[in-house]
Motif scaffolding. Structure first.
Motif, PDB file in Angstrom:
ATOM      1  N   GLY A 141       0.834  -1.193   0.000  1.00  0.00           N
ATOM      2  CA  GLY A 141       0.000   0.000   0.000  1.00  0.00           C
ATOM      3  C   GLY A 141       0.873   1.250   0.000  1.00  0.00           C
ATOM      4  O   GLY A 141       1.807   1.359   0.792  1.00  0.00           O
ATOM      5  N   VAL A 142       0.581   2.192  -0.901  1.00  0.00           N
ATOM      6  CA  VAL A 142       1.370   3.419  -1.030  1.00  0.00           C
ATOM      7  C   VAL A 142       0.463   4.609  -0.728  1.00  0.00           C
ATOM      8  O   VAL A 142      -0.601   4.761  -1.339  1.00  0.00           O
ATOM      9  CB  VAL A 142       1.983   3.552  -2.443  1.00  0.00           C
ATOM     10  CG1 VAL A 142       2.793   4.847  -2.552  1.00  0.00           C
ATOM     11  CG2 VAL A 142       2.863   2.355  -2.757  1.00  0.00           C
ATOM     12  N   GLY A 164       2.663  13.181 -10.047  1.00  0.00           N
ATOM     13  CA  GLY A 164       4.018  13.571  -9.676  1.00  0.00           C
ATOM     14  C   GLY A 164       5.002  12.435  -9.869  1.00  0.00           C
ATOM     15  O   GLY A 164       4.656  11.300 -10.234  1.00  0.00           O
ATOM     16  N   ALA A 165       6.260  12.752  -9.602  1.00  0.00           N
ATOM     17  CA  ALA A 165       7.340  11.806  -9.878  1.00  0.00           C
ATOM     18  C   ALA A 165       7.475  10.738  -8.806  1.00  0.00           C
ATOM     19  O   ALA A 165       8.033   9.669  -9.064  1.00  0.00           O
ATOM     20  CB  ALA A 165       8.670  12.562 -10.004  1.00  0.00           C
ATOM     21  N   VAL A 166       6.966  10.983  -7.585  1.00  0.00           N
ATOM     22  CA  VAL A 166       7.180  10.030  -6.490  1.00  0.00           C
ATOM     23  C   VAL A 166       6.533   8.688  -6.799  1.00  0.00           C
ATOM     24  O   VAL A 166       7.176   7.642  -6.716  1.00  0.00           O
ATOM     25  CB  VAL A 166       6.634  10.621  -5.173  1.00  0.00           C
ATOM     26  CG1 VAL A 166       6.654   9.562  -4.067  1.00  0.00           C
ATOM     27  CG2 VAL A 166       7.459  11.824  -4.750  1.00  0.00           C
ATOM     28  N   ILE A 167       5.250   8.677  -7.143  1.00  0.00           N
ATOM     29  CA  ILE A 167       4.571   7.412  -7.385  1.00  0.00           C
ATOM     30  C   ILE A 167       5.151   6.720  -8.614  1.00  0.00           C
ATOM     31  O   ILE A 167       5.262   5.494  -8.653  1.00  0.00           O
ATOM     32  CB  ILE A 167       3.033   7.641  -7.515  1.00  0.00           C
ATOM     33  CG1 ILE A 167       2.300   6.314  -7.608  1.00  0.00           C
ATOM     34  CG2 ILE A 167       2.729   8.528  -8.710  1.00  0.00           C
ATOM     35  CD1 ILE A 167       2.493   5.430  -6.403  1.00  0.00           C
ATOM     36  N   TRP A 220      -3.329   4.925  -2.218  1.00  0.00           N
ATOM     37  CA  TRP A 220      -4.327   5.746  -1.520  1.00  0.00           C
ATOM     38  C   TRP A 220      -3.945   7.207  -1.777  1.00  0.00           C
ATOM     39  O   TRP A 220      -3.032   7.726  -1.169  1.00  0.00           O
ATOM     40  CB  TRP A 220      -4.322   5.445  -0.029  1.00  0.00           C
ATOM     41  CG  TRP A 220      -5.539   5.982   0.682  1.00  0.00           C
ATOM     42  CD1 TRP A 220      -5.937   7.267   0.745  1.00  0.00           C
ATOM     43  CD2 TRP A 220      -6.495   5.232   1.437  1.00  0.00           C
ATOM     44  NE1 TRP A 220      -7.089   7.378   1.482  1.00  0.00           N
ATOM     45  CE2 TRP A 220      -7.465   6.158   1.918  1.00  0.00           C
ATOM     46  CE3 TRP A 220      -6.650   3.892   1.753  1.00  0.00           C
ATOM     47  CZ2 TRP A 220      -8.540   5.756   2.693  1.00  0.00           C
ATOM     48  CZ3 TRP A 220      -7.729   3.494   2.531  1.00  0.00           C
ATOM     49  CH2 TRP A 220      -8.659   4.422   2.990  1.00  0.00           C
ATOM     50  N   PRO A 221      -4.642   7.888  -2.674  1.00  0.00           N
ATOM     51  CA  PRO A 221      -4.246   9.264  -3.021  1.00  0.00           C
ATOM     52  C   PRO A 221      -4.503  10.231  -1.871  1.00  0.00           C
ATOM     53  O   PRO A 221      -5.582  10.217  -1.269  1.00  0.00           O
ATOM     54  CB  PRO A 221      -5.115   9.573  -4.242  1.00  0.00           C
ATOM     55  CG  PRO A 221      -6.291   8.666  -4.123  1.00  0.00           C
ATOM     56  CD  PRO A 221      -5.809   7.425  -3.441  1.00  0.00           C
ATOM     57  N   VAL A 278       4.698   5.401   3.051  1.00  0.00           N
ATOM     58  CA  VAL A 278       4.211   6.797   3.086  1.00  0.00           C
ATOM     59  C   VAL A 278       5.316   7.645   2.470  1.00  0.00           C
ATOM     60  O   VAL A 278       6.414   7.732   3.022  1.00  0.00           O
ATOM     61  CB  VAL A 278       3.894   7.254   4.517  1.00  0.00           C
ATOM     62  CG1 VAL A 278       3.414   8.691   4.514  1.00  0.00           C
ATOM     63  CG2 VAL A 278       2.859   6.338   5.155  1.00  0.00           C
ATOM     64  N   ALA A 279       5.050   8.251   1.309  1.00  0.00           N
ATOM     65  CA  ALA A 279       6.116   8.879   0.536  1.00  0.00           C
ATOM     66  C   ALA A 279       5.727  10.287   0.105  1.00  0.00           C
ATOM     67  O   ALA A 279       4.546  10.600  -0.105  1.00  0.00           O
ATOM     68  CB  ALA A 279       6.462   8.030  -0.683  1.00  0.00           C
TER      69      ALA A 279
END
Length: 513
Positions: A149-150, A156-159, A177-178, A214-215
């Protein structure tokens, strides 16, 4: 008094009531200042049961009373805390009931980076004192999670970096999970995302993740402040799913990094911590397989050699049977004479025994036994008579104790008791049945109230296809036949008649996730 004389001093001054002068002061303050921003240190914070918040902001000489109403508290980006230096925005007003002026605050921000860092240190000390930073309470990361789970921004570039890195190392199922990663909505959305993942049921329609990430990308202290909120840190600490924090760059540190089970310097590094490299794992397995085969071959070779060495030390099989064969032949030769001697010995013993058995001896023995039998028979008849008489006496005594009148009275009393108990049980049963019937009626009314059929009575409808409920337009468009349930019945709709069949769309490239 002369009409031309001057009036006494003060007689021309207008007269106000207390409410009028209080209202005038309030209007003057609100009209003169409008919206203002005031900087100061927070003190004397009071949270009322109604949800309103009362506090003061002060400097080295004065203080200003502030009020934030319940509806405004939920919209504050920063909750006032004792000793925090802030900039508050709102309107100056007056409270006539106590002849005081105050400020109605609808926005609070921290005054400068130094105040933010001071607030961060204060929260760190509070959470550390509660033991949320202890390594003993943290979970170990799973070696190869099935579902990851993210919690991050969907754009954006993170995901993209996380998905790309997972695809390169070891493709896994990913649930995103946005959330907002900065601003006022950041902290509550991240908190809800962590708690929402933990509330998923293992094996349900939406799989429960084995690992959370969690990023967020890099940014200033203000940009990353949402991850320094206490509710985010507490949600991460309470997570039953192992959690990796990857907020900012390697030099950025937030409160969630201290309570998470593992901190990654970057989102890409978080993906690397989440899964191993598939090719390296396969190479390691191949190496282990080769080592196992080599060890097995060497073990078989050593044991084969040992078996051959031990076989050479053993005598030949035919030599092992020579001695038993000799003993068998010797026993065979001795068996015949031994049988003849045994038969002869038993014949002699039989002859000795038969010589002592004479008819006169047998007659004497029979006479003795006959006398014993007659004596026993003579004693048996009187003993039986005495035993029967004793048993009759006992039976008569027992019979005298059982009188018919007593038995009838006892039977009548017990019959009445049985009838009373039967009536009580019957009444209790009827009351229970009535109570259970009322409960069933209540539950039935509750079921009808909560069921979707009641919603259909208000003009709604349920759309199904192939027995499954349709919840979005995309699925409805792809279904060949739709079944629509109204309050008064159902109807079937053919969504793709043969006359309007469209040419097939070209296939699209699928995603690994």
């Amino acid at each position: 008094m002369d009409l031309l004389d001057d009036p006494a001093p003060g007689q021309n001054t207008p007269e106000f009531t207390v409410s009028e002068i209080s209202g005038a002061v309030k209007r003057t303050l609100e009209g003169e200042f409008g919206r203002v921003r005031v900087r100061g240190e927070v003190s004397r914070v009071i949270k009322a049961r109604s949800g309103h918040m009362y506090y003061d902001i002060k400097d080295d000489r004065n203080q200003l009373s502030c009020t934030t109403w319940k509806g405004q508290v939920a919209k504050l980006s920063v909750i006032p805390e004792e000793g925090l230096e802030v900039v508050v925005t709102g309107r100056i007003t007056a409270y006539g009931a106590q002849s005081k002026y105050n400020m109605n605050v609808d926005d609070v921000s921290v005054a400068g980076k130094g105040a933010l860092m001071a607030l961060l240190e204060k929260r760190k000390k509070t959470l550390a004192a509660e033991g949320l930073f202890d390594e003993a309470r943290k979970h170990a990361l799973p070696y190869l999670p099935e579902v990851i789970g993210v919690v991050t921004s969907p754009t954006g570039a993170v995901i993209r970096d996380i998905l790309h890195r997972l695809r390169d190392r070891f493709p896994r199922k990913v649930l995103i999970w946005p959330v907002a990663v900065q601003g006022e909505k950041c902290a509550p959305e991240v908190t809800r995302a962590i708690e929402g993942f933990n509330q998923l049921t293992p094996g349900g329609a939406i799989p429960r993740p084995d690992l959370l990430i969690v990023a967020r990308g890099g940014g200033s202290v203000e940009d990353l402040w949402g991850f320094n909120e206490e509710n985010v840190a507490r949600a991460a600490a309470a997570s039953q799913i192992p959690l990796i924090s990857a907020v900012g760059h390697e030099t950025d540190t937030t409160l969630i990094d201290f309570v998470s089970d593992k901190r990654a310097p970057t989102p890409t590094a978080a993906a690397e911590l989440a899964v191993p490299v598939r090719h390296e794992l396969m190479a390691w397995l191949d190496g282990q397989d080769a080592r196992m085969r080599q060890m097995l071959s060497q073990g078989l070779t050593r044991r084969g050699q040992r078996l051959r060495d031990m076989a050479r030390a053993l005598p030949r099989a035919e030599n092992l049977l020579d001695t038993p064969r000799q003993r068998l032949d010797t026993a065979n030769l001795q068996l015949g004479p031994a049988l003849i001697a045994s038969v002869q010995k038993r014949k002699v013993r039989l002859a000795d025994m038969s010589g002592s058995l004479r008819p006169s001896t047998l007659k004497r023995s029979l006479a003795v036994e006959d006398r014993r039998l007659r004596d026993t028979s003579a004693r048996l008849a009187p003993a039986l008579v005495r035993s029967i008489a004793s048993r009759k006496e006992q039976l008569s005594a027992q019979t005298r104790r059982f009188r018919p009148a007593d038995l009838a009275r006892d039977q009548d009393r017990k019959s009445k008791e049985l009838a009373a108990i039967t009536r009580r049980l019957s009444d209790a049963g009827l009351r229970n049945v009535a109570r259970w019937r009322d409960q069933i009626d209540t539950l039935e009314r509750l079921r009808l109230t909560l069921g979707y059929e009641a919603t259909l009575e208000r003009g709604f409808a349920v759309v199904r296809s192939a027995g499954a409920v349709i919840t979005d337009s995309k699925t409805a468009k792809s279904a060949a036949v739709l079944e629509i349930q109204f309050a008064d019945g159902r109807m079937t709709v053919d969504t793709k008649p043969a006359a309007r069949k469209k040419p097939p769309k070209p296939p699209q490239q699928g995603s690994l996730f």
